[in-house]
Design a protein around this motif. Structure first.
Motif, PDB file in Angstrom:
ATOM      1  N   PRO A 121     -99.719  -3.654  26.880  1.00 22.78           N
ATOM      2  CA  PRO A 121     -99.441  -2.297  27.374  1.00 22.78           C
ATOM      3  C   PRO A 121     -98.036  -1.830  27.027  1.00 22.78           C
ATOM      4  O   PRO A 121     -97.107  -2.640  26.927  1.00 22.78           O
ATOM      5  CB  PRO A 121     -99.616  -2.438  28.881  1.00 22.78           C
ATOM      6  N   SER A 122     -97.891  -0.499  26.871  1.00 25.02           N
ATOM      7  CA  SER A 122     -96.567   0.032  26.537  1.00 25.02           C
ATOM      8  C   SER A 122     -96.420   1.514  26.861  1.00 25.02           C
ATOM      9  O   SER A 122     -95.402   2.118  26.538  1.00 25.02           O
ATOM     10  CB  SER A 122     -96.280  -0.174  25.044  1.00 25.02           C
ATOM     11  N   SER A 123     -97.416   2.123  27.506  1.00 23.14           N
ATOM     12  CA  SER A 123     -97.357   3.563  27.777  1.00 23.14           C
ATOM     13  C   SER A 123     -96.504   3.865  29.002  1.00 23.14           C
ATOM     14  O   SER A 123     -96.032   2.956  29.698  1.00 23.14           O
ATOM     15  CB  SER A 123     -98.768   4.122  27.999  1.00 23.14           C
ATOM     16  N   GLU A 124     -96.355   5.154  29.298  1.00 23.73           N
ATOM     17  CA  GLU A 124     -95.589   5.564  30.480  1.00 23.73           C
ATOM     18  C   GLU A 124     -96.247   5.099  31.773  1.00 23.73           C
ATOM     19  O   GLU A 124     -95.577   4.865  32.780  1.00 23.73           O
ATOM     20  CB  GLU A 124     -95.399   7.083  30.498  1.00 23.73           C
ATOM     21  N   PHE A 125     -97.568   4.941  31.746  1.00 29.03           N
ATOM     22  CA  PHE A 125     -98.268   4.450  32.937  1.00 29.03           C
ATOM     23  C   PHE A 125     -97.853   3.005  33.233  1.00 29.03           C
ATOM     24  O   PHE A 125     -97.723   2.623  34.397  1.00 29.03           O
ATOM     25  CB  PHE A 125     -99.781   4.512  32.734  1.00 29.03           C
ATOM     26  N   ALA A 173    -105.041   5.954  31.748  1.00 30.80           N
ATOM     27  CA  ALA A 173    -104.154   4.864  31.336  1.00 30.80           C
ATOM     28  C   ALA A 173    -104.639   4.214  30.047  1.00 30.80           C
ATOM     29  O   ALA A 173    -103.840   3.951  29.136  1.00 30.80           O
ATOM     30  CB  ALA A 173    -104.063   3.818  32.446  1.00 30.80           C
ATOM     31  N   LEU A 174    -105.940   3.962  29.944  1.00 29.31           N
ATOM     32  CA  LEU A 174    -106.471   3.334  28.738  1.00 29.31           C
ATOM     33  C   LEU A 174    -106.249   4.225  27.514  1.00 29.31           C
ATOM     34  O   LEU A 174    -105.837   3.749  26.451  1.00 29.31           O
ATOM     35  CB  LEU A 174    -107.962   3.028  28.904  1.00 29.31           C
ATOM     36  N   GLY A 175    -106.499   5.512  27.676  1.00 30.32           N
ATOM     37  CA  GLY A 175    -106.268   6.429  26.568  1.00 30.32           C
ATOM     38  C   GLY A 175    -104.816   6.422  26.116  1.00 30.32           C
ATOM     39  O   GLY A 175    -104.516   6.361  24.912  1.00 30.32           O
ATOM     40  N   LYS A 176    -103.906   6.465  27.086  1.00 33.12           N
ATOM     41  CA  LYS A 176    -102.476   6.460  26.761  1.00 33.12           C
ATOM     42  C   LYS A 176    -102.053   5.133  26.119  1.00 33.12           C
ATOM     43  O   LYS A 176    -101.199   5.111  25.222  1.00 33.12           O
ATOM     44  CB  LYS A 176    -101.642   6.726  28.006  1.00 33.12           C
ATOM     45  N   GLU A 177    -102.629   4.035  26.595  1.00 30.66           N
ATOM     46  CA  GLU A 177    -102.277   2.736  26.015  1.00 30.66           C
ATOM     47  C   GLU A 177    -102.718   2.644  24.551  1.00 30.66           C
ATOM     48  O   GLU A 177    -101.995   2.106  23.709  1.00 30.66           O
ATOM     49  CB  GLU A 177    -102.908   1.592  26.830  1.00 30.66           C
ATOM     50  N   LEU A 178    -103.892   3.165  24.255  1.00 30.30           N
ATOM     51  CA  LEU A 178    -104.357   3.121  22.871  1.00 30.30           C
ATOM     52  C   LEU A 178    -103.519   4.030  21.976  1.00 30.30           C
ATOM     53  O   LEU A 178    -103.221   3.681  20.824  1.00 30.30           O
ATOM     54  CB  LEU A 178    -105.839   3.499  22.808  1.00 30.30           C
ATOM     55  N   MET A 179    -103.127   5.189  22.491  1.00 31.19           N
ATOM     56  CA  MET A 179    -102.257   6.068  21.717  1.00 31.19           C
ATOM     57  C   MET A 179    -100.899   5.414  21.474  1.00 31.19           C
ATOM     58  O   MET A 179    -100.341   5.486  20.367  1.00 31.19           O
ATOM     59  CB  MET A 179    -102.088   7.409  22.435  1.00 31.19           C
ATOM     60  N   SER A 180    -100.351   4.765  22.502  1.00 30.62           N
ATOM     61  CA  SER A 180     -99.061   4.093  22.370  1.00 30.62           C
ATOM     62  C   SER A 180     -99.161   2.914  21.402  1.00 30.62           C
ATOM     63  O   SER A 180     -98.267   2.691  20.577  1.00 30.62           O
ATOM     64  CB  SER A 180     -98.585   3.604  23.741  1.00 30.62           C
ATOM     65  N   ARG A 181    -100.267   2.194  21.496  1.00 37.65           N
ATOM     66  CA  ARG A 181    -100.485   1.051  20.593  1.00 37.65           C
ATOM     67  C   ARG A 181    -100.559   1.517  19.142  1.00 37.65           C
ATOM     68  O   ARG A 181     -99.964   0.904  18.244  1.00 37.65           O
ATOM     69  CB  ARG A 181    -101.761   0.326  20.999  1.00 37.65           C
TER      70      ARG A 181
END
Length: 415
Positions: A121-125, A173-181
């Motif tokens: 994980p690495s997003s703002e969430f 959160a999952l969507g943001k994590e994939l975008m961040s990844r």
């Protein structure tokens, strides 16, 4: 089991930080039976956990549990997967040597147990959760909270962040994590995920306008009662007002029932979008872990490896099909909501007709003109609120259906 060369982001904390590191390009998974006993896993799982396979296999998955992860998370996880549903969650794990590692875990039911796929994980969430979890875990211990009571506290914290329920949070959160990844890996932006992310923002206006209609209805709920009081005070001279009151009461009862269903119908559209978004993301992650596992160098017996590969293939195909079905469900829910909007518009038109008639009929009630005008003005305000909100809702609903059609085509190409 598989062995792979670690692929670690150079900027990632080293061993001195207390982390057991793994790269953004790495995905790892483990499979358990129905009781959570580890039956299989890939090489990254073994390496990051620092346990040998002899220490992992046939052991409870909680062998890697970190005390900073609240029991609330596992309560929600088990509750969900036992219902046959997938779930996503941030989890802080503990390696054998005492180091920790954070993951965003996707857990899905499979034949005879559960499959957990993890990414870094690495997003703002994630930043929010890093602070939230240890504090909640400490509160659990300090107040001796049950996992269920702790889960209620976790959900209340997520409510404060603007999420109606855990499903809405895990999807975003999952969507943001994939975008961040994707960003960390220098990959092209995932068009499907970006479109879903925008669609979630659109749904906020859907709920907001639906709530505006409900609030306006509540504010006008007392109007028929006030008309009846006024009519009774005027006696025989209040016959016209009495008719208005009776007519409005009938419309008000229909409106009350419809408004309750209206909010539920709007929520069903939002829930369908969240479900579809989560399933689409899950299908993508499972496709990637299948590719990743297929490229790993492994010492596992070929027949065992093929069995696990076949399980991953079937799981990925299942979630591709579920994702595609869920996109169709959005359209169904939107059509249902559109019909509810039409019914509400019909009643709003009836209110406007009644208001105009009432204004004409009551024009001679000079002694109570101010009171009558005030009541009729409240009806006008309500009718205008409903009409304006319905106009916005109709546009938003149409936009959602158009976006869903595009997403369906994109998802079909991606599959």
């Amino acid at each position: 089991m598989a062995r792979a060369t670690p692929s670690i982001d150079p900027s990632h904390s080293d061993i001195d930080s207390g982390e057991s590191a793994f790269g953004f390009d790495e995905l790892f998974f483990s499979r358990t039976d129905l009781a959570g006993i580890i039956k299989y896993g890939n090489s990254v799982f073994q390496r990051v956990s620092v346990y040998s396979w002899e220490e992992l296999l046939s052991k409870p998955h909680k062998i890697v549990r970190h005390p900073d992860t609240p029991r609330a998370v596992f309560w929600l996880l088990w509750k969900t997967i036992k219902e046959g549903k997938p779930i996503g969650a941030y989890v802080k794990n503990k390696a054998k040597d005492g180091r920790y590692y954070w993951v965003f875990a996707l857990v899905t039911p499979v034949d005879g147990g559960y499959l957990s796929v993890r990414l870094r994980p690495s997003s703002e969430f994630f930043g929010i959760i890093e602070n939230l979890y240890p504090a909640l875990a400490e509160q659990e211990r300090r107040e001796n909270l049950s996992p269920e009571d702790s889960a209620k506290l976790l959900l209340s914290k997520l409510n404060e962040l603007g999420f109606d329920n855990y499903a809405a949070f895990m999807t975003a959160a999952l969507g943001k994590e994939l975008m961040s990844r994707d960003n960390h890996l220098g990959s092209n932006e995932d068009g499907v995920i970006l479109r879903f992310d925008q669609l979630l923002k659109v749904t906020q206006s859907l709920l907001r306008e639906a709530e505006n209609i409900a609030a306006a209805y509540k504010a006008s709920e007392i109007v028929p009662t006030n008309f009846r009081i006024l009519a009774s005070q005027l006696g025989d001279d209040g016959a016209a007002i009495g008719v208005i009151s009776d007519n409005y009461s009938l419309l008000s009862k229909d409106m009350h029932t419809l408004v309750e269903g209206f909010i539920a119908s709007a929520q069903s559209v939002v829930d369908a979008i969240n479900t579809s978004y989560f399933l689409v993301c899950t299908a993508r992650v499972q496709r990637e872990v299948l590719d990743f596992f297929g490229q790993e160098q492994t010492e596992t017996h070929q027949s065992v490896r093929e069995r696990e590969m076949d399980l991953l293939r079937r799981q990925q195909a299942e979630y591709v099909a579920k994702a595609q079905d869920s996109l169709s469900d959005i359209s169904i829910k939107c059509n249902g909501f559109r019909r509810t909007c039409l019914d509400l518009d019909r009643l709003a038109t009836g209110l406007e007709v009644m208001r105009v008639v009432g204004k004409v009929e009551c024009s001679n009630y000079l002694g109570v003109k101010d009171r009558v005008d005030d009541l009729l003005n409240k009806l006008e305000t309500y009718q205008r609120t409903v009409t304006g909100a319905l106009r916005t809702l109709t546009h938003t609903n149409t936009l959602i259906q158009q976006e869903t059609d595009i997403l369906r085509k994109q998802a079909e190409r991606a599959a």
